[in-house]
Design an enzyme around this catalytic site. Sequence first.
Site, PDB file in Angstrom:
ATOM      1  CB  SER A 154     -11.206  -8.972  -1.880  1.00  0.00           C
ATOM      2  OG  SER A 154     -11.118 -10.160  -1.356  1.00  0.00           O
ATOM      3  CE1 TYR A 167      -7.535  -6.908   1.270  1.00  0.00           C
ATOM      4  CE2 TYR A 167      -8.929  -8.800   1.209  1.00  0.00           C
ATOM      5  CZ  TYR A 167      -8.016  -8.086   0.491  1.00  0.00           C
ATOM      6  OH  TYR A 167      -7.680  -8.387  -0.807  1.00  0.00           O
TER       7      TYR A 167
HETATM    8  N1  LIG Z   1      -4.086 -11.873  -4.763  1.00  0.00           N
HETATM    9  C1  LIG Z   1      -5.227 -12.233  -4.644  1.00  0.00           C
HETATM   10  O1  LIG Z   1      -5.875 -13.121  -4.495  1.00  0.00           O
HETATM   11  C2  LIG Z   1      -6.307 -10.955  -4.318  1.00  0.00           C
HETATM   12  C3  LIG Z   1      -7.614 -11.118  -4.035  1.00  0.00           C
HETATM   13  C4  LIG Z   1      -8.574 -10.229  -3.912  1.00  0.00           C
HETATM   14  C5  LIG Z   1      -8.054  -8.850  -3.950  1.00  0.00           C
HETATM   15  N2  LIG Z   1      -6.856  -8.417  -4.148  1.00  0.00           N
HETATM   16  C6  LIG Z   1      -6.313  -7.241  -4.214  1.00  0.00           C
HETATM   17  O2  LIG Z   1      -5.733  -6.995  -5.438  1.00  0.00           O
HETATM   18  C7  LIG Z   1      -4.772  -5.808  -5.385  1.00  0.00           C
HETATM   19  C8  LIG Z   1      -3.439  -6.340  -5.829  1.00  0.00           C
HETATM   20  O3  LIG Z   1      -3.078  -7.248  -4.899  1.00  0.00           O
HETATM   21  P1  LIG Z   1      -1.832  -8.200  -5.348  1.00  0.00           P
HETATM   22  O4  LIG Z   1      -2.395  -9.588  -4.880  1.00  0.00           O
HETATM   23  O5  LIG Z   1      -1.393  -7.982  -6.459  1.00  0.00           O
HETATM   24  O6  LIG Z   1      -0.653  -7.932  -4.168  1.00  0.00           O
HETATM   25  P2  LIG Z   1       0.690  -7.777  -4.593  1.00  0.00           P
HETATM   26  O7  LIG Z   1       1.312  -7.536  -2.974  1.00  0.00           O
HETATM   27  O8  LIG Z   1       1.499  -8.398  -5.252  1.00  0.00           O
HETATM   28  O9  LIG Z   1       0.653  -6.160  -5.007  1.00  0.00           O
HETATM   29  C9  LIG Z   1       0.210  -5.138  -4.508  1.00  0.00           C
HETATM   30  C10 LIG Z   1       1.169  -3.849  -4.670  1.00  0.00           C
HETATM   31  O10 LIG Z   1       0.528  -2.659  -4.088  1.00  0.00           O
HETATM   32  C11 LIG Z   1       1.373  -1.901  -3.496  1.00  0.00           C
HETATM   33  N3  LIG Z   1       0.853  -1.135  -2.309  1.00  0.00           N
HETATM   34  C12 LIG Z   1       0.405  -1.691  -1.287  1.00  0.00           C
HETATM   35  N4  LIG Z   1       0.146  -0.705  -0.504  1.00  0.00           N
HETATM   36  C13 LIG Z   1       0.360   0.652  -1.058  1.00  0.00           C
HETATM   37  C14 LIG Z   1       0.313   2.041  -0.814  1.00  0.00           C
HETATM   38  N5  LIG Z   1      -0.018   2.327   0.435  1.00  0.00           N
HETATM   39  N6  LIG Z   1       0.557   2.757  -1.800  1.00  0.00           N
HETATM   40  C15 LIG Z   1       1.015   2.324  -3.053  1.00  0.00           C
HETATM   41  N7  LIG Z   1       1.141   0.986  -3.389  1.00  0.00           N
HETATM   42  C16 LIG Z   1       0.837   0.221  -2.297  1.00  0.00           C
HETATM   43  C17 LIG Z   1       2.592  -2.765  -2.847  1.00  0.00           C
HETATM   44  O11 LIG Z   1       3.703  -2.417  -2.883  1.00  0.00           O
HETATM   45  C18 LIG Z   1       2.346  -3.848  -4.036  1.00  0.00           C
HETATM   46  O12 LIG Z   1       3.259  -3.656  -5.147  1.00  0.00           O
HETATM   47  C19 LIG Z   1      -5.046  -5.544  -3.944  1.00  0.00           C
HETATM   48  O13 LIG Z   1      -5.861  -4.092  -3.511  1.00  0.00           O
HETATM   49  C20 LIG Z   1      -5.467  -6.658  -3.146  1.00  0.00           C
HETATM   50  O14 LIG Z   1      -6.275  -6.597  -1.835  1.00  0.00           O
HETATM   51  C21 LIG Z   1      -5.827  -9.547  -4.493  1.00  0.00           C
END
Ligand SMILES: NC(=O)c1ccc[n+]([C@@H]2O[C@H](COP(=O)([O-])OP(=O)(O)OC[C@H]3O[C@@H](n4cnc5c(N)ncnc54)[C@H](O)[C@@H]3O)[C@@H](O)[C@H]2O)c1
Length: 276
Positions: A154, A167
């Site tokens: 991120s 984070y």
């Molecule tokens: N959305 C953004 O803008 C953004 C920005 C930077 C980084 N990220 C990263 O992208 C990745 C995906 O996030 P997203 O935005 O799609 O969020 P989201 O919540 O839509 O999807 C994340 C998924 O991870 C699963 N998850 C969480 N903890 C878990 C665990 N302990 N074991 C198994 N599954 C688990 C959740 O159930 C969920 O389905 C994450 O690592 C997040 O930190 C997202």
Amino acid sequence: MSSLLQNQVAIITGAGRGIGAATAHLFAAQGASVVVSDRDAEPTEEVVQEIRSAGGIAMGVPGDVTDPAFPDTLIKATMAEYGALHILVNNAGYTWDGMLHKMSDKQWEAMLAVHNTAPFRLVRAASPHMRDAAKKELATGQVPPPRCIINVSSTSGLHGNVGQLNYATAKMGMVGFTKTVAKEWGAFGIRCNAVAFGYIETRLTQAKESGETIAVDGEEIPLGVPSHLHDMVKMMIPLGRTGTVEEAAGSILLLASPFAGYINGHTLEVTGGMGI
Ligand SMILES: NC(=O)c1ccc[n+]([C@@H]2O[C@H](COP(=O)([O-])OP(=O)(O)OC[C@H]3O[C@@H](n4cnc5c(N)ncnc54)[C@H](O)[C@@H]3O)[C@@H](O)[C@H]2O)c1
């Protein structure tokens, strides 16, 4: 169906929704056999069924990546079904925000557990089927198939972010993790890269006031960003908009594809130009 990932087996964690689900769909559409894994069994199964309905190949292995036993379970299930592993996407994650002076040990450790310890255990569990398999192939004069690891980081990690000490630390940890795996496993033709997302539209970036939560040890952790920031953020993005999960998945495919065959140890910022 296209074929950038034909005959490849890919595990994607956190693939029940958001960026992980979009990546699972895209990888399957590019010919990969996809292992959809998420802590939530219902969305995991939904994604598997959607991929199959579209003519793709997928299986679901629900489970919590922070459970010390789960990485072995996930790798064993993958090998039992598909007999190989080429791509591992460490995507599972969430945010548990708070200011440093109020942050609990539990809040701090939860972020390291899901973003650092879980990917470490997963890559270690995958080692016999990725590193050791490539080593054997090279020793017997074979050309190993393409193999790679992609870690989802991120911009909070690269640049820091108010209210996200836990984070940001964990997501920057993934960058060092990525570079080290790239150096250790590069000799076996295995690439390891990271993507650092900015604002991709998922429940992690929607207005906090909409009330989405994730349950951790019986505690409901609020997800999202405060609505005033949610509205302001577009002004900081040169493209003038947040990203879609499909665009996020596209960047992961780019790093997994043959077009990235000489990209190793890199962290790709996928931000619409934010923070440059
Ligand atoms: N959305 C953004 O803008 C953004 C920005 C930077 C980084 N990220 C990263 O992208 C990745 C995906 O996030 P997203 O935005 O799609 O969020 P989201 O919540 O839509 O999807 C994340 C998924 O991870 C699963 N998850 C969480 N903890 C878990 C665990 N302990 N074991 C198994 N599954 C688990 C959740 O159930 C969920 O389905 C994450 O690592 C997040 O930190 C997202």
